[in-house]
Design a protein around this motif. Structure first.
Motif, PDB file in Angstrom:
ATOM      1  N   SER A  31      40.893  34.347  52.541  1.00  0.00           N
ATOM      2  CA  SER A  31      41.115  35.574  51.654  1.00  0.00           C
ATOM      3  C   SER A  31      42.633  35.468  51.310  1.00  0.00           C
ATOM      4  CB  SER A  31      40.859  36.873  52.382  1.00  0.00           C
ATOM      5  OG  SER A  31      41.981  37.001  53.309  1.00  0.00           O
ATOM      6  N   GLY A  32      42.960  36.192  50.345  1.00  0.00           N
ATOM      7  CA  GLY A  32      44.294  36.268  49.896  1.00  0.00           C
ATOM      8  C   GLY A  32      45.030  37.335  50.758  1.00  0.00           C
ATOM      9  N   MET A  33      45.958  38.208  50.311  1.00  0.00           N
ATOM     10  CA  MET A  33      46.517  39.195  51.097  1.00  0.00           C
ATOM     11  C   MET A  33      46.299  40.603  50.089  1.00  0.00           C
ATOM     12  SD  MET A  33      48.127  40.678  53.662  1.00  0.00           S
ATOM     13  CE  MET A  33      48.459  39.135  54.685  1.00  0.00           C
ATOM     14  N   PRO A  34      45.722  41.559  50.697  1.00  0.00           N
ATOM     15  CA  PRO A  34      45.566  42.803  50.033  1.00  0.00           C
ATOM     16  C   PRO A  34      46.659  43.671  49.693  1.00  0.00           C
ATOM     17  CG  PRO A  34      44.348  42.923  52.517  1.00  0.00           C
ATOM     18  CD  PRO A  34      45.131  41.751  52.223  1.00  0.00           C
ATOM     19  N   PHE A  35      47.673  43.227  50.105  1.00  0.00           N
ATOM     20  CA  PHE A  35      49.085  43.963  49.990  1.00  0.00           C
ATOM     21  C   PHE A  35      50.256  43.306  49.509  1.00  0.00           C
ATOM     22  CE2 PHE A  35      47.050  47.233  52.911  1.00  0.00           C
ATOM     23  CZ  PHE A  35      46.960  48.491  51.984  1.00  0.00           C
ATOM     24  N   LEU A  36      51.184  43.952  48.663  1.00  0.00           N
ATOM     25  CA  LEU A  36      52.160  43.176  48.383  1.00  0.00           C
ATOM     26  C   LEU A  36      53.449  44.130  48.763  1.00  0.00           C
ATOM     27  CD1 LEU A  36      53.763  41.454  46.187  1.00  0.00           C
ATOM     28  CD2 LEU A  36      53.499  43.193  44.496  1.00  0.00           C
ATOM     29  N   LYS A  37      54.176  43.391  49.493  1.00  0.00           N
ATOM     30  CA  LYS A  37      55.466  44.026  49.884  1.00  0.00           C
ATOM     31  C   LYS A  37      56.625  44.603  48.958  1.00  0.00           C
ATOM     32  CE  LYS A  37      58.299  45.550  53.365  1.00  0.00           C
ATOM     33  NZ  LYS A  37      57.709  46.715  54.243  1.00  0.00           N
ATOM     34  N   LYS A  38      56.781  45.708  48.709  1.00  0.00           N
ATOM     35  CA  LYS A  38      57.763  46.188  47.581  1.00  0.00           C
ATOM     36  C   LYS A  38      59.258  45.880  48.014  1.00  0.00           C
ATOM     37  CE  LYS A  38      59.395  49.977  45.251  1.00  0.00           C
ATOM     38  NZ  LYS A  38      59.171  51.496  44.950  1.00  0.00           N
TER      39      LYS A  38
END
Length: 441
Positions: A103-110
């Protein structure tokens, strides 16, 4: 005469010892490595970057695209994104990994203005928030397509894609429209997707850093997603912590989040509340995460499996191995022996797929402690059998040969499961009296 006899005896003993040691070394070195199936691979990290094959040095960075300054990766243009799949397959070959759930990554770190000193790369690097990464599945799907285009005339290379099982994860688990985004991605990349997840439900500090509404297993949005998954024969890999985090290793918590997960399982169980098919769940990390302290976790997993082993697989990736399994190896071996077809291992690499083999090696101690027939299942075959079975069911239903294909006119009802009637569960309370009567109160 006695001195010569003693010397001769010592010589014979020394020769025998050396021959034994040589034989032992030979046996050890000739023992074949385990074959693994990796049930938990993130192709991308929390900045939506990840390794790619760069041995030709076409792009800045080392062989896997790492740049020394800042540790970031360049953006790959159209036609080159398949390099992510190339490095994944190379790593799988090097690590003796036959199959992988990717999978990818469901979150992006701001990157918050309050933390301008250094850009965070991991969700725990700073207190800045994380946001849903809606385009992460596009990155994974595009990598698959670019790989297919590049090697369209090489059947051997194309055949390697059978070892990869892509999974959808780029959606907001509190959005009632999340299922529509999943359907959109399936139609954009027909025949690619075989799973949904890692779905982020309760997840220690990651939950605390999430912007907006916080996800949980028994949320209407996940009821819609998981009912769709069951009807389409797609397993759901879900991260749902069994308990809240503890402040220290001595603060033991009850599995107070378990009932939420049980309610979702029950809602997606054939014969109950209108479900025609049971949704198959893969419970990430056995419900464990960082700083979770739960007494007798193996007994709680056993209690869940007694009732739901026909619907549930246990993912043994990440911290559960060192925090729970190895300190109580005998108990976990007995647990796995009771449900030999339901356990899987995983690396849980995050963007650094070249580390798959290294990350799976620590599982050898667990595998060696299992009977041979069960060992093969846990290391590889349980995973392979699940995804083969799901693919066959989709094919019978006319939903594709391997990855899912939906008809052009398919749509999920906007009225379905928007107000799901979850049956209130007291699973934890009922089993608490049986497992830990002193804690029942």
């Amino acid at each position: 005469m006695k001195t010569r006899d003693v010397s001769f005896a010592l010589l014979l003993f020394s020769l025998a010892f050396n021959l034994t040691a040589f034989a032992d070394n030979k046996d050890t070195s000739s023992r074949p490595d385990f074959e693994y199936a990796d049930c938990h691979v993130h192709l991308l990290d929390f900045l939506q970057n990840g390794e790619f094959l760069n041995s030709d040095m076409k792009f800045p960075g080392d062989n896997y695209g790492h740049q020394k300054k800042g540790g970031r990766f360049v953006s790959l243009p159209y036609g080159e994104r398949g390099r992510r799949i190339e490095v994944l397959l190379e790593s799988m070959n090097n690590g003796n990994v036959t199959n992988a759930l990717v999978s990818g990554m469901p979150f992006l770190k701001k990157w918050s203005e309050n933390e301008p000193f250094q850009r965070p790369r991991y969700y725990l690097d700073s207190p800045s928030r994380v946001k849903p990464a809606r385009d992460t599945d596009v990155s994974v799907g595009s990598a698959i397509i670019d790989y297919k285009v590049k090697f369209r005339n090489d059947q051997e290379k194309l055949k390697q894609l059978d070892r990869i099982h892509p999974s959808l994860c780029g959606f907001d688990a509190t959005d009632l429209g999340a299922v529509d985004l999943l359907i959109k991605r399936i139609k954009e990349f027909p025949g690619v997707w075989e799973c949904i997840g890692e779905v982020m439900s309760r997840h220690d500090d990651l939950t605390n850093l999430t912007t907006g509404e916080r996800p949980r297993a028994n949320h209407p949005a996940l009821a819609r997603v998981c009912r769709f998954a069951g009807e389409s024969y797609i397993p759901v890999s879900i991260h749902h912590n069994i308990a809240p985090i503890s402040r220290n290793a001595n603060e033991v918590k009850l599995p107070t989040y378990l009932n939420e997960f049980i309610e979702l399982i029950e809602y997606c169980r054939a014969g109950g509340q209108g479900a025609q098919e049971s949704t198959v769940f893969i419970w990430c990390h056995s419900g464990i995460s960082r700083r979770l302290v739960v007494k007798d976790l193996h007994l709680w997993i056993d209690a869940v499996m007694k009732k739901y082993s026909d619907q549930l697989y246990i993912d043994l990736s990440w911290v559960v191995l060192q925090d729970y399994i190895m300190p109580n190896l005998d108990e976990w071996v007995e647990l796995i022996k009771r449900y030999p077809k339901r356990f899987m291992i995983g690396s849980d690499v995050v963007g650094t797929v070249s580390n798959i083999g290294k990350s799976l090696k620590p599982y050898d101690k667990l595998l060696e402690a299992l009977p041979k027939d069960i060992r093969v299942g846990v290391s590889k075959q349980n995973f392979v059998d699940l995804f083969d079975k799901m693919a066959k069911k989709r094919k019978i239903k006319g939903l594709g040969e391997k990855g899912i294909v939906l008809p052009a006119n398919y749509g999920f009802s906007e009225k379905a499961h928007v107000r799901p009637n979850f049956r209130r569960s007291n699973f934890m309370e009922a089993n608490l009296k049986l497992l830990n009567p002193n804690d029942a109160g």
